[in-house]
Enzyme design. Structure first.
Site, mmCIF file in Angstrom:
data_model
loop_
_atom_site.group_PDB
_atom_site.id
_atom_site.type_symbol
_atom_site.label_atom_id
_atom_site.label_comp_id
_atom_site.label_asym_id
_atom_site.label_seq_id
_atom_site.Cartn_x
_atom_site.Cartn_y
_atom_site.Cartn_z
ATOM 1 N N ASP A 245 -33.509 -16.392 31.064
ATOM 2 C CA ASP A 245 -32.646 -17.079 30.097
ATOM 3 C C ASP A 245 -31.282 -17.375 30.718
ATOM 4 O OD1 ASP A 245 -31.774 -14.452 30.237
ATOM 5 O OD2 ASP A 245 -31.263 -14.318 28.116
ATOM 6 N N HIS B 2 -25.792 -18.460 31.934
ATOM 7 C CA HIS B 2 -24.861 -18.682 33.057
ATOM 8 C C HIS B 2 -24.782 -20.141 33.493
ATOM 9 C CE1 HIS B 2 -26.563 -14.456 34.143
ATOM 10 N NE2 HIS B 2 -25.675 -14.356 33.187
ATOM 11 N N TRP C 179 -30.765 -6.098 23.974
ATOM 12 C CA TRP C 179 -29.911 -6.188 25.146
ATOM 13 C C TRP C 179 -28.570 -5.598 24.671
ATOM 14 C CZ3 TRP C 179 -34.281 -8.484 25.461
ATOM 15 C CH2 TRP C 179 -34.661 -9.376 26.464
ATOM 16 N N TYR D 96 -24.980 -4.870 25.515
ATOM 17 C CA TYR D 96 -23.971 -5.115 26.534
ATOM 18 C C TYR D 96 -22.578 -4.882 25.973
ATOM 19 C CZ TYR D 96 -27.675 -7.529 29.186
ATOM 20 O OH TYR D 96 -28.822 -7.846 29.861
ATOM 21 N N ARG E 287 -18.968 -5.383 25.803
ATOM 22 C CA ARG E 287 -18.177 -6.474 26.384
ATOM 23 C C ARG E 287 -17.056 -6.880 25.420
ATOM 24 N NH1 ARG E 287 -22.059 -10.616 29.324
ATOM 25 N NH2 ARG E 287 -22.899 -8.623 30.025
ATOM 26 N N LYS F 229 -32.160 -2.829 26.841
ATOM 27 C CA LYS F 229 -31.917 -3.352 28.182
ATOM 28 C C LYS F 229 -30.446 -3.097 28.457
ATOM 29 C CE LYS F 229 -32.431 -7.733 30.757
ATOM 30 N NZ LYS F 229 -31.341 -8.715 30.538
ATOM 31 N N ILE F 230 -30.189 -2.254 29.458
ATOM 32 C CA ILE F 230 -28.811 -1.841 29.741
ATOM 33 C C ILE F 230 -28.522 -1.937 31.236
ATOM 34 C CG2 ILE F 230 -28.559 -0.326 27.741
ATOM 35 C CD1 ILE F 230 -29.301 2.045 29.510
ATOM 36 N N SER G 234 -31.140 -3.637 33.357
ATOM 37 C CA SER G 234 -30.854 -5.057 33.473
ATOM 38 C C SER G 234 -30.631 -5.375 34.941
ATOM 39 C CB SER G 234 -29.590 -5.350 32.659
ATOM 40 O OG SER G 234 -29.176 -6.656 32.867
ATOM 41 N N GLY G 235 -31.428 -6.304 35.457
ATOM 42 C CA GLY G 235 -31.450 -6.540 36.894
ATOM 43 C C GLY G 235 -30.134 -6.966 37.508
ATOM 44 N N GLY H 65 -34.410 -10.845 36.916
ATOM 45 C CA GLY H 65 -34.501 -12.288 37.068
ATOM 46 C C GLY H 65 -34.101 -12.701 38.466
#
Lengths: 261, 261, 261, 261, 261
Positions: free
Chosen positions: C20, C25, C139, C141, C143, C172-173, C197-198, C226
């Site tokens: 995604d 991005h 997910w 995050y 932020r 997902k962290i 999270s990659g 990803g």
């Protein structure tokens, strides 16, 4: 149009006992050991033969006994937040009806930056109230940064008129200070009933009765009163005095006789 | 009105084990290797015979075993965001019921610039909860820029009263510091049950028990406690001590005897 | 509770191919002539035997071929707007299911001034997902202005815990940097599965594999990756190496052997 | 997936006549005595054999005659408000269909502080459109304080990609200035059709045709054009020239021959 | 498309009596002892044979007698709040119809930071109105920080056009000052009817009639007038004069003869 206010009127006049100050101002500001108890208020309402009583949902659910016609105030705020005033609906009209209410009350802070939210909510509430057979009463209080003086004749008349235009069966507004200017507010409200908002405890009984007399002389329908009754050490005598003026059309002098020496 | 709190009360008193600190404060602040595990908490709740346990939806879904009456906290926020506090509904009342809850909990940040959102949501939640047979418990926490001291007697009483007016079956509020001032908060809550919010781990067991005793002496219904139990190295003894005071009406001295040497 | 994540797990572990980044991005930052094409990604997912693939709705509708279990990410934002992060739902759970998804993904920007919106939306999404038989993956995050370091052990553990409390089947962290501190995040997540999270392309294959090994050593369930795969010039070898560690529990040395010289 | 754009394509290419400038820019900026009249535009669309015409709901209701396939633009804003751009839905998809539309158009101001509102609304609109058999076309315009240059290759490609990820059947984006960089935008859009946004009247016919040729050389599907046609003193010749390039794949030189001397 | 405005037109022209100033400006600013009373206005409307009357819901409910076709204004605001103007819906279209209305009116403050809210609400209202057989009339008033001059020819034409694009059956706009520039506004409105907004009491009758004549010469459909009629000491003569110009196409001189000496 059906007269939705009739349950609260005697000869077209009414005297309502308001008791949502616990939410609006907090218990420490307005209550003492007696008045903090809703049962004390209900007793005053019943013995004092008030034509209506005003509760928030929570108090109605836990205390209301069906003896005095009920108005549930379906929005409210504390006095704590800063910024432009806003109170949003916290009880459905259907729920209010299920609790025995024959009217709902709703505050519109006219002139607030959030005015549009309250005008919109009141619009929906009024329609639903009438559909269910309840009156919709607007507390119209000009407040917020844009309001210099919330009891000037112009602003009080504006409040009364906004209530009429919004479809209120009755408006609860501040007193302007004299019957001449309050008459204009009453005229501005058209066929919507006008109730004076009792406000904080007046310095003397006579001072308060004079305000109420002014309201009635100006064509008002009555009074929604809280602190001037239940903060009074002789609340039933104050109630009797108020009824002389409001329901019986008597003078201040006659009313004052209802107080024991 | 039905007493929706009865599942959580023994002789009208209750001791609730709170465990939503993972969301509210984060695991690193409040948990250790043992208390991070909801199973450890459930074990304390069951062995300690708590009258209720408080989980967020996610923990309830994955861990709740039906042994202790369940309250699902249906809003919550992290301690991370700056600005005026706001927590909105994250679980429906219906969903909470399906998970076995007999009550829902909801935090109202009284005095926040977003107060109106929480008063409105709680109003809807309370109505739906009662319709489905669940209690609606309000965590009433005055917080935000407008609040100078969130445990002053006046502000705690205001919180209690706002909970009553909003229709809460029970309120969870801070302790004021002494039973005399807390009594006023209890009075302000009317027939809504009053639970003290346990707060951070007290410096000594006695100090904490003294607070709890003050709550009960003031007419409170009990305690919602987390850290003072599950951060304790002898949580079941602390639970036993608390129950002496809360459920059995015993003195601090008697309660302290429940701790082994 | 049903294990909604099982379609994405092999022996309780999973490796998910995330795609995604075009929305999050922008294509110019993350894609080249090959990776810009979803068909290239699907080919990697299939040949690399990923246990799941993550698409936004639009890519799923136009490209998904049913060969690898599908997760639809149902919120998202671009990297363009300034201010506190917020991504709101752009695809219904029902719609995701109709497209073949067995899970939905949703980003919660913990600590954002808009955190409450995402916690609320996720609450509704999770309930609907479970009702329809889909997993709800968060997910999480941290932020926004309030977050100084989004990969500190404390903040990552907080993210993991918030996911558990919110009802996520999996979170997902970010990686914390070492297995010791990541273990705490895994513990904080309870029985919710933890996927690392990659993140951006690591400087060397070994550096990336070391992170992944750390996650697995800490008790994690796997990886959502990803860029470290589809930006790699030998994506299938990277996939094979990752599976050695994630699915087969092998060492970094064994994994590195999957790269041809 | 069904090709929802087919009603607007001839050999997979399309030329759409846009006419929502009355709302977006105001009549005094873009219209003259002729172009202010929607009938004049309809005449051009029909005689010029455009493959689609774009109206706001109000113009469609009062003028649309069914001769050219219709796209209703279902959001829009004026050029007047300052601050971060936002346009919200003003016409339901169902209503658009009832007016004869085979597609709906919607502007997403990518990068705006309100981006999330538009991504969310478009998500719902797209789903409903496909359910009703209509195409969902996204005008993706990066705009707001965060956007330095809304026609840079990177930002235009981002817009194209965001449209694909959001599920648009076609995107309407700005030209980057040359076919090399625009090709990247087309690739980023995947199988979503790419239409260049015509923009303000070009200095010369040749300059405009060159842009269009660049779009087609880059793999674009065509053009949504307004001012460069209906502000032209020979709109049908311009239409003919554009069709040479877009539908017939001809050179700029061939196209220019469609203009009479 | 059905001509929803026909109930309000005589030979395609109309003269509407506006009376929502009580909400918009307040009673003290615009009313005297006579004009404060809606019955006085209804009498003027009936005797003056106005082709329509404009009330807010509340006034309609309490006073409307069915003698003159009714338009209910379903949004409104007071003049009190500072900041960008916003008025939101306070009465449903269904409710308006039940009260006897054949049209609803709605103000769009074009250029306001809240423009998108009003464009969106009007979009829904228009659709519902047409479904129920009512006309949707847009008061299009450019206002807010972004608007330097709300009666410049460009801005008035923009308002007219926005009304057309939004689907209004008729627009109510300010006069530009002369028929030449107002003609452009009328053209911009297309087939939407254009009514001049009467505005504050003009210095002389002739001055006002000249404006109205300009509107009609420019192709306008008529006038929505309040203060210039009911603040007039001879309102029926003013009404007669206006009808000469609007409905009978007469000159200012002929119109002036309707005033008694």
């Amino acid at each position: 149009m059906k007269d939705f206010m009739s349950p609260f009127l005697t000869n077209e006049k009414g005297i309502l006992l308001a008791y949502d100050q616990g939410l609006e101002h907090g218990p420490s500001k307005d209550f003492n050991e007696k008045s903090v108890d809703p049962k004390y208020i209900l007793e005053i309402a019943e013995k004092g033969k008030f034509t209506g009583i005003i509760f928030q949902k929570g108090v109605a659910e836990k205390y209301y006994d069906g003896k005095v016609p009920l108005i549930i105030k379906i929005n409210g705020k504390t006095s704590l937040p800063k910024g432009e005033p806003l109170a949003t609906q916290n009880c459905s009209v259907r729920h209010a009806k299920a609790l025995g209410a024959q009217a709902v009350g709703y505050t519109i802070y006219l002139g607030s930056a959030h005015e549009h939210i309250m005008l919109q909510e009141f619009g929906q509430i009024q329609a639903e109230a009438h559909e269910l057979g309840l009156a919709a009463i607007a507390w119209v209080y000009p407040r917020g940064e844009a309001i210099a003086n919330d009891s000037s004749p112009e602003i009080v008349a504006y409040a009364a008129r906004a209530g009429l235009e919004a479809g209120a069966d009755a408006v609860k507004i501040k007193y302007t200070g004299d019957p001449q200017t309050f008459r204009w507010a009453v005229k501005s409200a058209g066929t919507a009933k006008v109730f004076m908002s009792g406000g904080p405890k007046a310095p003397t009984d006579e001072a308060f009765l004079k305000q109420v007399k002014g309201v009635m002389d100006a064509g008002g329908s009555g009074l929604a009163v809280g602190r001037n009754v239940w903060q009074h050490d002789r609340p039933l005598e104050m109630a009797a005095a108020l009824k002389e003026i409001i329901l019986n059309g008597q003078t201040i002098e006659t009313a004052l006789k209802r107080f024991s020496k």
